[in-house]
Design a protein around this motif. Structure first.
Motif, PDB file in Angstrom:
ATOM      1  N   ARG A  66       0.832  -1.207   0.000  1.00 31.07           N
ATOM      2  CA  ARG A  66       0.000   0.000   0.000  1.00 31.07           C
ATOM      3  C   ARG A  66       0.862   1.251   0.000  1.00 31.07           C
ATOM      4  N   LEU A  67       0.478   2.216  -0.848  1.00 31.90           N
ATOM      5  CA  LEU A  67       1.123   3.523  -0.889  1.00 31.90           C
ATOM      6  C   LEU A  67       0.337   4.511  -0.034  1.00 31.90           C
ATOM      7  N   THR A  68       1.056   5.441   0.600  1.00 30.87           N
ATOM      8  CA  THR A  68       0.437   6.420   1.490  1.00 30.87           C
ATOM      9  C   THR A  68       0.340   7.772   0.793  1.00 30.87           C
ATOM     10  N   PRO A  69      -0.806   8.455   0.873  1.00 33.59           N
ATOM     11  CA  PRO A  69      -0.948   9.763   0.213  1.00 33.59           C
ATOM     12  C   PRO A  69       0.091  10.767   0.712  1.00 33.59           C
ATOM     13  N   GLY A  70       0.625  11.556  -0.208  1.00 36.13           N
ATOM     14  CA  GLY A  70       1.602  12.572   0.137  1.00 36.13           C
ATOM     15  C   GLY A  70       3.026  12.072   0.203  1.00 36.13           C
ATOM     16  N   LYS A  71       3.247  10.796  -0.051  1.00 39.22           N
ATOM     17  CA  LYS A  71       4.574  10.202   0.070  1.00 39.22           C
ATOM     18  C   LYS A  71       5.210   9.962  -1.304  1.00 39.22           C
ATOM     19  N   THR A  72       6.545   9.849  -1.273  1.00 36.30           N
ATOM     20  CA  THR A  72       7.316   9.520  -2.471  1.00 36.30           C
ATOM     21  C   THR A  72       7.995   8.181  -2.247  1.00 36.30           C
ATOM     22  N   TYR A  73       8.056   7.370  -3.288  1.00 39.91           N
ATOM     23  CA  TYR A  73       8.616   6.023  -3.196  1.00 39.91           C
ATOM     24  C   TYR A  73       9.650   5.818  -4.293  1.00 39.91           C
ATOM     25  N   ARG A  74      10.607   4.939  -3.998  1.00 39.72           N
ATOM     26  CA  ARG A  74      11.612   4.575  -4.991  1.00 39.72           C
ATOM     27  C   ARG A  74      11.572   3.073  -5.212  1.00 39.72           C
ATOM     28  N   ALA A  91     -14.440   7.705  -1.171  1.00 36.30           N
ATOM     29  CA  ALA A  91     -15.299   7.960  -2.323  1.00 36.30           C
ATOM     30  C   ALA A  91     -15.206   9.397  -2.828  1.00 36.30           C
ATOM     31  N   ARG A  92     -14.658  10.325  -2.018  1.00 36.30           N
ATOM     32  CA  ARG A  92     -14.758  11.738  -2.363  1.00 36.30           C
ATOM     33  C   ARG A  92     -13.458  12.351  -2.888  1.00 36.30           C
ATOM     34  N   GLU A  93     -12.303  11.809  -2.513  1.00 34.84           N
ATOM     35  CA  GLU A  93     -11.047  12.431  -2.917  1.00 34.84           C
ATOM     36  C   GLU A  93     -10.556  11.879  -4.254  1.00 34.84           C
ATOM     37  N   SER A  94      -9.779  12.726  -4.957  1.00 38.25           N
ATOM     38  CA  SER A  94      -9.138  12.301  -6.196  1.00 38.25           C
ATOM     39  C   SER A  94      -7.689  11.935  -5.891  1.00 38.25           C
ATOM     40  N   ALA A  95      -7.218  10.863  -6.515  1.00 38.01           N
ATOM     41  CA  ALA A  95      -5.860  10.363  -6.263  1.00 38.01           C
ATOM     42  C   ALA A  95      -5.063  10.402  -7.562  1.00 38.01           C
ATOM     43  N   TYR A  96      -3.810  10.847  -7.454  1.00 37.90           N
ATOM     44  CA  TYR A  96      -2.918  10.941  -8.607  1.00 37.90           C
ATOM     45  C   TYR A  96      -1.593  10.268  -8.265  1.00 37.90           C
ATOM     46  N   VAL A  97      -1.110   9.421  -9.150  1.00 38.15           N
ATOM     47  CA  VAL A  97       0.185   8.773  -8.961  1.00 38.15           C
ATOM     48  C   VAL A  97       1.038   9.063 -10.190  1.00 38.15           C
ATOM     49  N   SER A  98       2.144   9.752  -9.974  1.00 37.90           N
ATOM     50  CA  SER A  98       3.086  10.008 -11.066  1.00 37.90           C
ATOM     51  C   SER A  98       4.240   9.024 -10.952  1.00 37.90           C
ATOM     52  N   ALA A  99       4.789   8.659 -12.091  1.00 41.16           N
ATOM     53  CA  ALA A  99       5.918   7.732 -12.140  1.00 41.16           C
ATOM     54  C   ALA A  99       7.005   8.344 -13.005  1.00 41.16           C
ATOM     55  N   LEU A 143      11.767   9.949 -17.725  1.00 44.95           N
ATOM     56  CA  LEU A 143      10.441  10.062 -18.343  1.00 44.95           C
ATOM     57  C   LEU A 143       9.393  10.068 -17.236  1.00 44.95           C
ATOM     58  N   THR A 144       8.408  10.969 -17.342  1.00 39.82           N
ATOM     59  CA  THR A 144       7.379  11.078 -16.311  1.00 39.82           C
ATOM     60  C   THR A 144       5.995  11.002 -16.927  1.00 39.82           C
ATOM     61  N   ALA A 145       5.144  10.173 -16.351  1.00 45.89           N
ATOM     62  CA  ALA A 145       3.738  10.060 -16.737  1.00 45.89           C
ATOM     63  C   ALA A 145       2.920   9.912 -15.460  1.00 45.89           C
ATOM     64  N   LEU A 185       8.004   7.110  -7.579  1.00 45.07           N
ATOM     65  CA  LEU A 185       6.551   7.230  -7.550  1.00 45.07           C
ATOM     66  C   LEU A 185       6.153   8.332  -6.581  1.00 45.07           C
ATOM     67  N   ARG A 186       5.192   9.151  -6.974  1.00 44.30           N
ATOM     68  CA  ARG A 186       4.672  10.211  -6.114  1.00 44.30           C
ATOM     69  C   ARG A 186       3.158  10.086  -6.041  1.00 44.30           C
ATOM     70  N   PHE A 187       2.627   9.913  -4.827  1.00 44.69           N
ATOM     71  CA  PHE A 187       1.196   9.711  -4.624  1.00 44.69           C
ATOM     72  C   PHE A 187       0.606  10.991  -4.047  1.00 44.69           C
ATOM     73  N   SER A 188      -0.186  11.710  -4.850  1.00 42.08           N
ATOM     74  CA  SER A 188      -0.821  12.960  -4.439  1.00 42.08           C
ATOM     75  C   SER A 188      -2.315  12.741  -4.243  1.00 42.08           C
ATOM     76  N   MET A 189      -2.878  13.472  -3.288  1.00 41.57           N
ATOM     77  CA  MET A 189      -4.304  13.352  -2.980  1.00 41.57           C
ATOM     78  C   MET A 189      -4.947  14.731  -3.017  1.00 41.57           C
ATOM     79  N   GLU A 190      -6.060  14.841  -3.725  1.00 39.79           N
ATOM     80  CA  GLU A 190      -6.809  16.095  -3.814  1.00 39.79           C
ATOM     81  C   GLU A 190      -8.172  15.904  -3.167  1.00 39.79           C
TER      82      GLU A 190
END
Length: 481
Positions: A66-74, A91-99, A143-145, A185-190
């Motif tokens: 499991r990844l934690t919101p607001g954290k960066t992983y390698r 159900a209400r927040e949007s989650a974004y994971v960049s790699a 490369l980032t997506a 990896l960067r896990f952002s939460m809105e």
């Protein structure tokens, strides 16, 4: 009794051991500072977030960590196969994971080499997916997506709370190198909005290019990763870049504001290996690449320019004003500017430039313009909670005095508190700590020698691998282009 030649007593051996330990600590301090250049003169490696937690991607969803919101992983991406990571979402927040994938230093890459990332629900349905490739510029570089689970009334799928999975897969041609690539990896939460969310897709915006900024450039050294990027406010900035290198900067862009960025690559040095030569024999396609990423590190826009030894320019923008409803648009340059905060510029100079113009650094001029009234069209205060990580989505007043060359030939110096200076400070602190430890050990050894005392101490560490995978952190610097 005389001591045989070449034989050392306990005290002398202890002092020599203390010196060796101190030297080792100083050496560690010298090589552990992120963003430093390689000893062989190659461009500095990609700087991974010093707080990034090391995790291993699972080969199936059952074992996904499991990844934690607001954290960066390698992590690392193998030559073949999919990697899985787990998200637990409401159900209400949007989650974004960049790699961000970083090829091995000196790797040979092709047009089709790259990777894909997706967020899937527990039924194997893609919430969103993205891919990144090296394309026509086959110069190895980060490369980032990104991929997302977007919440809200307009969302058609992936709406409920539950378990979701991040899926990362490398895509390479058969002849491509088989060594694994590093991954950040960067896990952002809105959070959701407090009131009803706007749902109308924007129909237009002021798109007339503004007049280019002029004036004496301010010196600013770019970082070699997202976490090492210095701040650029509106103005004209100057830096230097080597072939094969990627430099990162961030620009604060508030709600309602528009960003325009011009990046000019300077001419090659006359009479040097660059020579300022012209003609097809010295022409480098896709030499200068400029990419823009939003606060969640999602790609917004990118552009390229050729190089023939004469100055060349690549332009991003003017982008639409930052608005919440931009997310409903189809194009990345509109949907990407969906929240205020840090917008990242990544500037890459192709490795092929060295073959035609030498491997020395070339000048960069960055002209950054931010237009519009801050806070117009939305505000972070309308969120029902804090975005994570908080600092990525904040726009604060400038707090980084810069070094600027005056017109009269003088040089003014300020104290920058950006990542570059933090790195210098961290390196100095670490080296200073090593010297203090050396002196302490030396003193202890001398006292024991004088008193004829004996003793030794040791310390050990132990840890739970599972706990470390879930909550531990590790500071590392990776190598890349």
């Amino acid at each position: 009794m005389a001591r045989p030649v070449g034989q050392l007593g306990r005290g002398a051996r202890g002092v020599r051991g203390a010196l060796a330990a101190g030297a080792a600590l100083c050496a560690v301090a010298a090589v552990s500072a992120p963003g430093t250049a390689a000893a062989d003169g190659r461009p500095p490696s990609y700087t991974f977030d010093e707080d990034a937690q090391r995790v291993e991607g699972a080969l199936d969803t059952t074992r996904a960590l499991r990844l934690t919101p607001g954290k960066t992983y390698r992590s690392t991406v193998p030559r073949a196969g999919k990697l899985y990571y787990r998200l637990e979402l409401g159900a209400r927040e949007s989650a974004y994971v960049s790699a961000t994938v970083v090829p091995t230093t000196g790797a040979k890459v092709s047009f089709k080499d790259g990777y894909s990332i997706a967020v899937q629900d527990d039924n194997g349905i893609n919430c969103s997916a993205d891919r990144a490739r090296f394309g026509s510029s086959t110069s190895p570089r980060p490369l980032t997506a990104w991929a997302a689970r977007r919440a809200g009334a307009s969302t058609l799928s992936c709406k409920r709370a539950g378990t979701y999975y991040v899926v990362v897969e490398r895509q390479s041609e058969e002849a491509s190198p088989r060594d694994p690539w590093d991954l950040e990896l960067r896990f952002s939460m809105e959070p959701a909005l407090r009131g009803p969310a706007p749902s109308a897709t924007p129909t237009g915006w002021p798109s007339e290019p503004p007049a280019p900024l002029t004036g004496t450039p301010k010196e600013r050294e770019g970082g070699t990763g997202f976490s090492a990027a210095p701040r650029l406010d509106q103005g004209v900035w100057r830096d230097r870049i080597r072939p094969g290198q990627t430099l990162y900067y961030w620009v604060p862009v508030d709600w309602g504001q528009q960003l325009t960025a011009e990046v000019e690559l300077g001419s090659a040095t006359a009479g040097g290996s660059g020579g300022g030569g012209r003609g097809l024999g010295r022409y480098v396609p896709s030499a200068l690449g400029v990419s823009l990423f939003n606060p969640a590190r999602g790609p917004v826009d990118q552009t390229q320019s050729t190089y023939d030894g004469r100055q060349k320019k690549a332009v991003i923008g003017p982008l639409p004003p930052v608005r919440y409803e931009n997310r409903y648009a189809v194009s990345d340059e509109v949907s990407g500017v969906r929240f205020g905060g840090r917008y990242y510029l990544a500037v890459h100079l192709s490795r092929a430039v060295a073959e035609r113009f030498g491997d020395g650094p070339l000048g960069l001029t960055l002209r950054v313009r931010v237009q519009g009234d801050p806070g117009a069209g939305g505000s972070q205060s309308t969120y029902d909670g804090q975005p994570l990580p908080v600092d990525e989505f904040e726009v604060v007043d400038a707090a980084e005095p810069v070094r600027q060359e005056g017109g009269g030939g003088g040089t003014g110096t300020g104290f920058a508190r950006g990542p570059v200076m933090k790195t210098v400070a961290a390196g100095a602190f670490t080296a200073g700590t090593a010297l203090v430890l050396l002196l302490v050990v030396w003193t202890v050894v001398a006292r024991r020698r004088a008193a004829g005392g004996k003793g030794a101490g040791r310390a050990g560490t132990d840890g739970d691998p599972e706990a470390g995978a879930e909550a531990g952190t590790e500071s590392r610097v990776g190598s890349g282009r």
